[in-house]
Design a protein around this motif. Sequence first.
Motif, PDB file in Angstrom:
ATOM      1  N   ARG A 149       0.844  -1.198   0.000  1.00  0.00           N
ATOM      2  CA  ARG A 149       0.000   0.000   0.000  1.00  0.00           C
ATOM      3  C   ARG A 149       0.874   1.240   0.000  1.00  0.00           C
ATOM      4  N   ASP A 150       0.222   2.369  -0.249  1.00  0.00           N
ATOM      5  CA  ASP A 150       0.917   3.646  -0.237  1.00  0.00           C
ATOM      6  C   ASP A 150       0.621   4.318   1.097  1.00  0.00           C
ATOM      7  N   THR A 151       1.659   4.607   1.876  1.00  0.00           N
ATOM      8  CA  THR A 151       1.437   5.165   3.210  1.00  0.00           C
ATOM      9  C   THR A 151       0.993   6.619   3.149  1.00  0.00           C
ATOM     10  N   VAL A 152       1.113   7.244   1.981  1.00  0.00           N
ATOM     11  CA  VAL A 152       0.716   8.647   1.853  1.00  0.00           C
ATOM     12  C   VAL A 152      -0.752   8.753   1.423  1.00  0.00           C
ATOM     13  N   THR A 153      -1.104   8.010   0.361  1.00  0.00           N
ATOM     14  CA  THR A 153      -2.466   8.113  -0.191  1.00  0.00           C
ATOM     15  C   THR A 153      -3.402   7.057   0.384  1.00  0.00           C
ATOM     16  N   MET A 154      -2.840   6.063   1.088  1.00  0.00           N
ATOM     17  CA  MET A 154      -3.590   4.912   1.621  1.00  0.00           C
ATOM     18  C   MET A 154      -4.115   4.000   0.508  1.00  0.00           C
ATOM     19  N   GLU A 155      -3.669   4.220  -0.730  1.00  0.00           N
ATOM     20  CA  GLU A 155      -4.082   3.312  -1.808  1.00  0.00           C
ATOM     21  C   GLU A 155      -3.507   1.911  -1.553  1.00  0.00           C
ATOM     22  N   VAL A 156      -4.354   0.908  -1.728  1.00  0.00           N
ATOM     23  CA  VAL A 156      -3.895  -0.476  -1.570  1.00  0.00           C
ATOM     24  C   VAL A 156      -3.655  -1.064  -2.958  1.00  0.00           C
TER      25      VAL A 156
END
Lengths: 110, 174
Positions: free
Chosen positions: A70-77
């Motif tokens: 996941r992306d820790t900035v956008t929370m995209e999984v």
Amino acid sequence: MLTLTCPYCGVAACETELAPGGEAHLERFGPGSSDADFEAYLFLRQNPHGVHIERWRHAMGCGKWFHAVRDTVTMEVFGTYPAQTYGPPEEIVAKVRERHPDWQVPEGGA
Amino acid sequence: MSEVTVSEAGPRGMVTIRGDLGEIGRIVAGIAGTAVPATGRVESAGARAFAWMSPDEALLMLPPDELAEVLGALNAALAEHHALAVDVSDARVIFRLNGPGWRDVLARLTPADLRPAAFGAGVFRRTRLAQVAAAFWLPEAQVAELLCFRSVGDYVRDLLENAAAAGPIGPRPD
Ligand SMILES: [Zn+2]
């Protein structure tokens, strides 16, 4: 709220059904290793501002460990995959690179 | 409480099955008299139910007076397999939510997706109920059964009764 799909159940589990296990794919340094390697294995983590590969356990469900990217900035999984492997599958890497073309799978943890 | 009644289901025999369900699922189903449950599902036949718990765990529920015979048959049939069948009837307790408002009661307590498309007959959903693990499924129309560890049974009964007393929430999806 983070929602991860357990690769064993297929259940879309919310964060409160899961137990976090920190950074994934660490190389273990045990007895006989150098102090520096052992310290790094125990304490040093990438803690990235961006794409992160993590371990999670479906604690309030099937009980199994799995991996999530996941992306820790956008929370995209970008995807989840089972625990019995050393790195993310190609299709998840490809999905990450749609957003971050230069992203490389980190080597052996910290 | 008019929409839903909460009650403890009577004693039920429960057998935990550990092993590769791909290998032993059909053996267990043959003895139980049910089909093999697919991932995340439960198969029932009469008073017996065979539920998928994880890739290497299943739970067989049956009337207590049938337990000894079934357990004996399971242990005999699984002797040559890397598998385990154990009586865990005392480990867990089952509650019944009876009435059209069962979905609202559960929705107050769990993050699980309870929309009919995600949770309908045949689904065996393991999840969280407030602070503890639980599982629920729909054995018959307008009835939900809920399984949790007996050690947290009093807590779960209070949760369910409290949630049921509060009445319906919003427009219902069914
Ligand atoms: Zn799971």
